[in-house]
Motif scaffolding. Structure first.
Motif, PDB file in Angstrom:
ATOM      1  N   ASP A 114      -7.231  -6.222   5.134  1.00 15.35           N
ATOM      2  CA  ASP A 114      -8.090  -5.940   5.088  1.00 15.35           C
ATOM      3  C   ASP A 114      -7.441  -3.995   5.392  1.00 15.35           C
ATOM      4  O   ASP A 114      -7.397  -4.247   6.891  1.00 15.35           O
ATOM      5  CB  ASP A 114      -9.544  -5.514   5.755  1.00 15.35           C
ATOM      6  N   PHE A 132       0.512  -1.107   0.703  1.00 17.05           N
ATOM      7  CA  PHE A 132       0.145   0.020  -0.193  1.00 17.05           C
ATOM      8  C   PHE A 132       0.971   1.170  -0.173  1.00 17.05           C
ATOM      9  O   PHE A 132       1.794   1.111   1.147  1.00 17.05           O
ATOM     10  CB  PHE A 132      -0.874   0.157   1.241  1.00 17.05           C
ATOM     11  N   SER A 137      -4.295   1.566  -4.129  1.00 19.05           N
ATOM     12  CA  SER A 137      -4.209   2.279  -4.441  1.00 19.05           C
ATOM     13  C   SER A 137      -5.098   3.035  -5.311  1.00 19.05           C
ATOM     14  O   SER A 137      -6.164   4.026  -5.466  1.00 19.05           O
ATOM     15  CB  SER A 137      -3.194   4.210  -3.756  1.00 19.05           C
ATOM     16  N   SER A 150     -11.973  -1.850  -2.419  1.00 25.85           N
ATOM     17  CA  SER A 150     -11.842  -0.468  -1.084  1.00 25.85           C
ATOM     18  C   SER A 150     -10.784  -1.130   0.081  1.00 25.85           C
ATOM     19  O   SER A 150     -10.856  -1.347   0.866  1.00 25.85           O
ATOM     20  CB  SER A 150     -13.754  -1.118  -0.236  1.00 25.85           C
ATOM     21  N   GLN A 151      -9.806  -1.392  -0.719  1.00 26.23           N
ATOM     22  CA  GLN A 151      -8.249  -2.378  -0.375  1.00 26.23           C
ATOM     23  C   GLN A 151      -8.533  -3.168   0.585  1.00 26.23           C
ATOM     24  O   GLN A 151      -8.073  -3.145   1.671  1.00 26.23           O
ATOM     25  CB  GLN A 151      -8.130  -0.242   0.794  1.00 26.23           C
ATOM     26  N   THR A 184      -8.322   1.610  -5.115  1.00 26.01           N
ATOM     27  CA  THR A 184      -9.735   1.837  -3.682  1.00 26.01           C
ATOM     28  C   THR A 184     -11.097   1.699  -4.455  1.00 26.01           C
ATOM     29  O   THR A 184     -11.813   1.474  -3.217  1.00 26.01           O
ATOM     30  CB  THR A 184      -8.990   2.891  -3.264  1.00 26.01           C
ATOM     31  N   SER A 188      -8.089  -0.400   4.848  1.00 22.18           N
ATOM     32  CA  SER A 188      -8.702   0.379   5.336  1.00 22.18           C
ATOM     33  C   SER A 188      -9.025   0.382   6.795  1.00 22.18           C
ATOM     34  O   SER A 188      -9.715   1.135   7.789  1.00 22.18           O
ATOM     35  CB  SER A 188     -10.094   0.956   4.358  1.00 22.18           C
ATOM     36  N   ASN A 189      -9.177  -0.734   7.313  1.00 20.04           N
ATOM     37  CA  ASN A 189      -9.245  -1.170   8.877  1.00 20.04           C
ATOM     38  C   ASN A 189      -8.696  -1.413   9.561  1.00 20.04           C
ATOM     39  O   ASN A 189      -8.857  -2.174  11.071  1.00 20.04           O
ATOM     40  CB  ASN A 189     -10.508  -2.061   8.830  1.00 20.04           C
ATOM     41  N   LYS A 190      -7.340  -1.209   8.617  1.00 22.87           N
ATOM     42  CA  LYS A 190      -5.962  -2.132   9.362  1.00 22.87           C
ATOM     43  C   LYS A 190      -6.217  -3.356  10.256  1.00 22.87           C
ATOM     44  O   LYS A 190      -5.425  -3.272  11.285  1.00 22.87           O
ATOM     45  CB  LYS A 190      -5.506  -0.870  10.177  1.00 22.87           C
TER      46      LYS A 190
END
Length: 383
Positions: free
Chosen positions: A366, A172, A179, A186-187, A182, A368-370
């Protein structure tokens, strides 16, 4: 002057025609791009996502991706530890592959001047590299999902990637594949690495990745030296047999070690102190199969005279804390080639969980939610 005045109306008509033609072509391409992007979004919103077959090939894992218009399908090594996507392009000084080499002049959607034509170089931990220029063209996955004006490296000189047409970088960062896709995926991506070249695993994106991986537990992604560009997780300890080896802290502020999940590194790298203990414990538990010897950086023994099916490989468990333990199958503990068996870990300054330890696991990222999730495939990966 009279000749000039007579020529002027014709010139104006020609100029107007050219402007209208260019506007038409540009508008048509914009419309096509918009429809393609909307199609990709619609595909994801319907819950299908994208799932691609993944094959073991030599030093890495290959996935098929299309480039240009008309589309040229190419076998790329996929790498979660690299942010740059690149392919070998004509003219190529050192290219060696079975597939056709991408020719930019054969693609109607190719461009090297959208954000500037500039040199680029991508180098790797094992001294392999790719050098060329940054360009843009349409990238196409299965089911007709495409990404116009995708930025990638057009390489004219490579080393260490024989058999592959390039690399799909899933780390990322700005302008990485993650990127640039996205809005569509949704990453989110996931994969299962097959242990045999005769088997087929998968690389999936978006909703399809969630469905295919179905994590049994999740651990947090943590920031590394480059923030969240690399996929770091906290590894608390490694257990071999009954012995627990505490991982040293990278920064002195915790009781765990930040390790990188990397699909481009074959074997796991451990701090030298931990590797020494792991190797000693391995030799002790496998003492009846000695003598042991070093092959490169690995601890090995000879299997001659032994029935492989009767050898008890010690269990190794990766402990992420809070009872989140990942117990590796024997196939992920040792590398067996011909009559030799080697502990599939090496000592190094950088700590990495490599592909040999990731075999036959469903791993979901995931971003975006790390979080990263793990689950065991049923025996082997299934596409």
């Amino acid at each position: 002057m009279g000749d000039l005045l007579r020529f002027l109306p014709s010139f104006c008509h020609l100029l107007c025609f050219c402007i209208l033609f260019v506007s038409f072509v540009y508008g048509a391409r914009e419309l096509a791009d918009d429809l393609s992007t909307k199609g990709a979004r619609a595909l994801l919103s319907s819950g299908q996502g994208i799932k691609l077959p993944l094959k073991k090939s030599g030093r890495g894992y290959a996935v098929t991706v299309g480039f240009g218009t008309p589309k040229l399908d190419l076998s790329l090594m996929f790498d979660s530890g690299s942010h740059t996507t690149w392919i070998k392009c004509k003219p190529c000084i050192t290219c060696n592959q079975n597939e056709p080499i991408f020719d930019p002049f054969q693609s109607s959607t190719f461009s090297s001047c959208i954000s500037g034509n500039y040199p680029a170089n991508q180098s790797y931990h094992d001294k392999s590299y790719a050098t060329g220029i940054t360009v843009h063209d349409t990238l196409t996955l299965s089911n007709g999902v495409s990404f116009p004006n995708f930025e990638f490296l057009c390489s004219h000189n490579t080393s260490g990637f024989d058999g592959f047409a390039g690399l799909l970088g899933l780390e990322f960062s700005e302008n990485s594949f993650i990127s640039q896709t996205t809005e569509t995926f949704s990453q989110i991506f996931g994969y299962c690495l097959p242990s045999l070249e005769s088997s087929t695993g998968f690389l999936a994106f978006g909703d399809e990745a969630v469905a295919a991986c179905s994590p049994q537990f999740r651990v947090p992604l943590v920031a590394g030296p480059n923030g969240y560009d690399d996929y770091y997780v906290d590894l608390v300890a490694i257990t071999i047999g009954e012995k627990r080896l505490q991982m040293p802290s990278n920064d002195g502020s915790s009781s765990s070690s930040k390790v990188i999940l990397d699909s481009g590194t074959p074997f796991s790298h451990l701090p030298q102190s931990v590797y020494s203990e792991l190797s000693s414990s391995f030799q002790e538990l496998m003492s009846e199969y000695g003598p042991f010897y070093s092959s490169g950086s690995m601890t090995c023994f000879n299997l001659e005279g032994h029935d492989l099916s009767t050898i008890n490989i010690p269990t190794i468990t990766l402990q992420f804390g809070d009872s989140l333990d990942l117990t590796l199958g024997s196939i992920s503990v040792v590398l067996i080639e011909n009559s030799n068996a080697c502990l599939a870990f090496i000592g190094d300054d950088e700590t990495i969980i490599g592909t040999h330890q990731q075999q036959n696991l469903n791993i979901l990222y995931d971003i975006s939610n790390k979080q990263v999730g793990f689950s065991f495939s049923q025996g082997s990966c299934s596409y």
